[in-house]
Design an enzyme around this catalytic site. Structure first.
Site, PDB file in Angstrom:
ATOM      1  N   THR A 167      50.235  18.173  52.094  1.00  0.00           N
ATOM      2  CA  THR A 167      49.683  16.820  52.034  1.00  0.00           C
ATOM      3  C   THR A 167      50.736  15.824  51.600  1.00  0.00           C
ATOM      4  O   THR A 167      51.489  16.100  50.657  1.00  0.00           O
ATOM      5  CB  THR A 167      48.548  16.804  50.981  1.00  0.00           C
ATOM      6  OG1 THR A 167      47.534  17.697  51.430  1.00  0.00           O
ATOM      7  CG2 THR A 167      47.997  15.415  50.780  1.00  0.00           C
ATOM      8  N   THR A 171      48.336  17.424  45.380  1.00  0.00           N
ATOM      9  CA  THR A 171      48.524  18.282  46.547  1.00  0.00           C
ATOM     10  C   THR A 171      48.268  19.719  46.107  1.00  0.00           C
ATOM     11  O   THR A 171      48.321  20.015  44.911  1.00  0.00           O
ATOM     12  CB  THR A 171      49.939  18.118  47.139  1.00  0.00           C
ATOM     13  OG1 THR A 171      50.077  18.982  48.281  1.00  0.00           O
ATOM     14  CG2 THR A 171      51.024  18.457  46.131  1.00  0.00           C
TER      15      THR A 171
HETATM   16  N1  ASP Z   1      45.234  19.357  49.132  1.00  0.00           N
HETATM   17  C1  ASP Z   1      45.146  19.679  50.528  1.00  0.00           C
HETATM   18  C2  ASP Z   1      43.800  20.241  50.847  1.00  0.00           C
HETATM   19  O1  ASP Z   1      43.279  21.010  50.067  1.00  0.00           O
HETATM   20  C3  ASP Z   1      46.147  20.650  51.005  1.00  0.00           C
HETATM   21  C4  ASP Z   1      47.547  20.570  50.498  1.00  0.00           C
HETATM   22  O2  ASP Z   1      47.968  19.665  49.799  1.00  0.00           O
HETATM   23  O3  ASP Z   1      48.248  21.503  50.813  1.00  0.00           O
HETATM   24  O4  ASP Z   1      43.291  19.974  51.924  1.00  0.00           O
END
Ligand code: ASP
Length: 323
Positions: free
Chosen positions: A184, A235
């Site tokens: 993200t 994230t």
């Molecule tokens: N936080 C994001 C989600 O859970 C994924 C990520 O940051 O890798 O969709």
């Protein structure tokens, strides 16, 4: 990251990927004095996003223009397989996108489980500016986007499709942390005036169930901004971040007097305590206060962030909570 991209990598691919990582520096947030203006964002791909956001500010653009333009770079980059075009799909092979933005005066807009639109962050902005709502999801978000001039397109690149088809052979959902170091994008900006804005956009966890929404588009979980205090973004495993309403919790910890670094650590510790049996769990928090001091914590080693000030645009390793 606790994610997606994970199981896909061959050992050779992993070596190559790490050889290609830009050099990072040790985290200096704990002792760094405040600097404004400032742009900070998650992961290595934050560098390009920061550069764009900074350029918008330099040209006299608004904070909102800057944060939107910054994360659009990651959304459009097919090499970033965790955001927008080129993002890895859900287990049905569908790319579904989550995004939100927020300004320090409390305005916000969000879309979740949006398909076929290259720039979900710009749809989120229009939700904020053109509707009485804060969040649109799925079919309704798509209908709104199409009615407002966004074009429908296929976001599943041949590379992402091939990766998903490979995954289908075992269809095992077994995330590993920091597998490819780009997830993200959450980006926070502080203007010289001390005003703040932020944006967050993702294709979410690869091979998630269709309809799964993570923290990223949820105001307070993936992003929170308040001009009175500061801003935070997250994230990592969205389910864990949602359970502690992570970004809001970080901002509230700063409001209570903690530095951005201490606030990130406090919420990361709380999150860890609620997930005692998850050795692979990775979550990262970034925070800034209105004076331009910043903080960054990853549960595990490997969470990087990009920081742009008048001194330049540079990548740092966030402090890991775990050894
Ligand atoms: N936080 C994001 C989600 O859970 C994924 C990520 O940051 O890798 O969709």
């Amino acid at each position: 990251m606790t994610n997606r991209r994970t199981f896909l990598q061959t050992a050779a691919g992993a070596v190559l990927a790490s050889a290609c990582q830009p050099t990072t520096q040790r985290d200096q947030s704990a002792q760094a004095p405040g600097q404004v203006p400032l742009i900070i964002s998650t992961w290595n791909h934050g560098l390009a996003a920061n550069a764009e956001a900074w350029a918008v500010l330099q040209k006299g653009g608004s904070l909102l223009d800057a944060v939107e333009a910054g994360v659009r770079i990651s959304e459009a980059d097919p090499k970033v397989d965790s955001v927008g075009y080129g993002g890895l799909p859900d287990r049905d092979g569908r790319v579904t996108l989550d995004a939100c933005l927020m300004t320090g005066d409390g305005r916000c807009g969000s879309v979740a489980a949006l398909e076929h639109i290259l720039h979900p962050i710009s749809v989120a902005r229009q939700v904020m500016e053109k509707t009485p709502h804060a969040m649109l999801v799925g079919e309704g978000a798509l209908r709104f986007a199409l009615a407002n001039g966004f074009a429908k397109q296929n976001l599943l690149t041949p590379e992402a499709e091939a990766t998903w088809r490979e995954w289908l052979k075992t269809a095992q959902y077994a995330p590993r942390p920091n597998a490819e170091n780009h997830d993200t994008i959450g980006l926070l900006a502080v203007a010289a005036s001390g005003q703040l804005a932020g944006a967050c956009t993702t294709s979410g966890l690869a091979y998630k169930m269709h309809g799964r929404v993570g923290d990223s588009p949820i105001i307070g979980a993936g992003l929170y901004v308040d001009n009175e205090v500061g801003a935070a973004t997250a994230t990592g495993l969205g389910e864990a971040i949602i359970r502690v309403v992570g970004s809001h919790a970080v901002v509230e910890a700063m409001r209570a007097g903690h530095s951005p670094q201490a606030a990130c650590r406090l919420v990361a510790e709380r999150l860890l305590k609620k997930n005692p049996n998850s050795p692979n769990l990775q979550v990262g928090f970034l925070a800034v206060d209105k004076d331009g001091r910043h903080g960054a914590i990853g549960l595990q080693k490997g969470f990087t962030y990009a920081l742009h000030t008048s001194a330049g645009n540079q990548l740092f390793d966030a402090e890991p909570l775990l050894p």
